[in-house]
Enzyme design. Structure first.
Site, PDB file in Angstrom:
ATOM      1  N   LYS A   3       5.075  10.244   5.713  1.00  0.00           N
ATOM      2  CA  LYS A   3       3.667  10.287   6.151  1.00  0.00           C
ATOM      3  C   LYS A   3       3.540  10.884   7.550  1.00  0.00           C
ATOM      4  CE  LYS A   3       1.828   7.136   2.797  1.00  0.00           C
ATOM      5  NZ  LYS A   3       1.355   5.821   2.386  1.00  0.00           N
ATOM      6  N   ARG A  29       7.924   2.490  -1.575  1.00  0.00           N
ATOM      7  CA  ARG A  29       7.482   3.669  -2.350  1.00  0.00           C
ATOM      8  C   ARG A  29       7.937   4.908  -1.598  1.00  0.00           C
ATOM      9  NH1 ARG A  29       3.277   7.215  -2.419  1.00  0.00           N
ATOM     10  NH2 ARG A  29       2.448   7.808  -4.450  1.00  0.00           N
TER      11      ARG A  29
END
Ligand code: HH2
Length: 282
Positions: A221, A261
């Site tokens: 991210k 994840r």
């Protein structure tokens, strides 16, 4: 579509003490043209299945199949198009590994469960009625706003407390509606600044103490790009965020997250195994 013999996943095989103590790894498979990291790579079902099976070989416990990007600014796609992207991939993968569907649309979630998904990964934290009626598990993730606007100016008075209260309330609601497997996820990067993300990681134990299994997704991210600049001082591009992704996944697992994840499955499975070993040693 190519078929391989079923491979038992670590979760399915997991009866030993080590396996029970080991956090699970959810591999990301985006069948989209525009996802921030793997967008366009697996839009073709054949390629998506190949990558899914590769993740199974790498040790993924769950493969999370998504047909609509939720990156900041992403445009929504139609129900029909999302089904067209994900259903063949879910159907082909579900005999090899546990599959989750990453969607916010009730009809897509229902169709995905019909195709073999057993977990609804829900960034809108609103699809528990689908989980209740189909018998699937459900992930309640926190997001402030919508993907299109969520990074405009996210604000909280108490980011950790507000998100904890929100997801735990949704989780209890789902339980009361009859959902037997409920996960909570703080939604790293979804309507959060870098400081918000760091506070959520720093205080992850408070969410874990809420009693529901916790899923965390930091993988590649953008806050990790900002926090791990390249030697010339630029934000690290997506393909240079492995170290930061692995460190934050390991941090989350040590803080009690039961599943992470990730895009980089093989490396994260090694980290999860290590965390499982240290749990055993203590
Ligand atoms: N992050 C993304 C998507 N789905 N689901 C959960 N439960 N937790 C997360 O942190 C999470 C999620 C965003 O990542 P990605 O799927 O790689 O990108 P995109 O949304 O652009 O498809």
């Amino acid at each position: 579509m190519r078929k391989l013999p079923p491979e038992p996943s670590r979760a399915a095989a997991g009866t030993s003490t080590l396996r029970r103590m080991q956090p699970l790894v959810m591999g990301v498979l985006n069948v989209t043209p525009d996802s921030f990291s793997d967008g366009g790579r697996y839009l073709d079902s054949e390629r998506a299945l190949e990558r899914g099976l590769e993740m199974v070989q790498e040790g993924a416990d769950v493969v999370d199949v998504g047909g609509e990007s939720s990156r900041p600014g992403a445009e929504p796609v139609s129900e029909a198009e999302e089904c067209r992207r994900v259903l063949p991939v879910i159907e082909a993968l579900a005999t090899h590994v546990r599959v989750s569907v990453d969607t916010v649309k009730p009809a897509v979630a229902e169709a995905a469960v019909g195709a073999g998904a057993t977990l609804v990964n829900d960034i809108s934290a609103s699809l528990w009625p689908v989980a209740a009626s189909t018998g699937a598990g459900w992930v309640a993730m926190h997001m402030q706003g919508t993907p299109r606007t969520m990074q405009d100016d996210p604000r909280y008075d108490d980011v950790v407390g507000e998100i904890r209260s929100f997801v735990l309330a949704r989780a209890r609601q789902a339980q009361e509606a009859g959902v037997t497997e409920v996960w909570v996820d703080p939604g790293i990067g979804f309507g959060k600044t870098t400081d918000h993300n760091l506070a959520l990681l720093r205080h992850l134990g408070e969410l874990v103490a809420g009693g529901f299994p916790v899923l965390v997704g930091t993988s590649r991210k953008s806050f990790l790009g900002r926090l791990s600049p390249t030697p010339v001082g630029r934000m690290a591009p997506v393909e240079q965020r492995l170290a930061a992704s692995l460190s934050t996944a390991t941090w989350a697992m040590l803080a009690g997250a039961s599943m992470v994840r990730v895009h980089d499955v093989a490396a994260t499975v090694q980290a999860a195994t290590l965390v499982g070993q240290t749990e055993l040693a203590s």
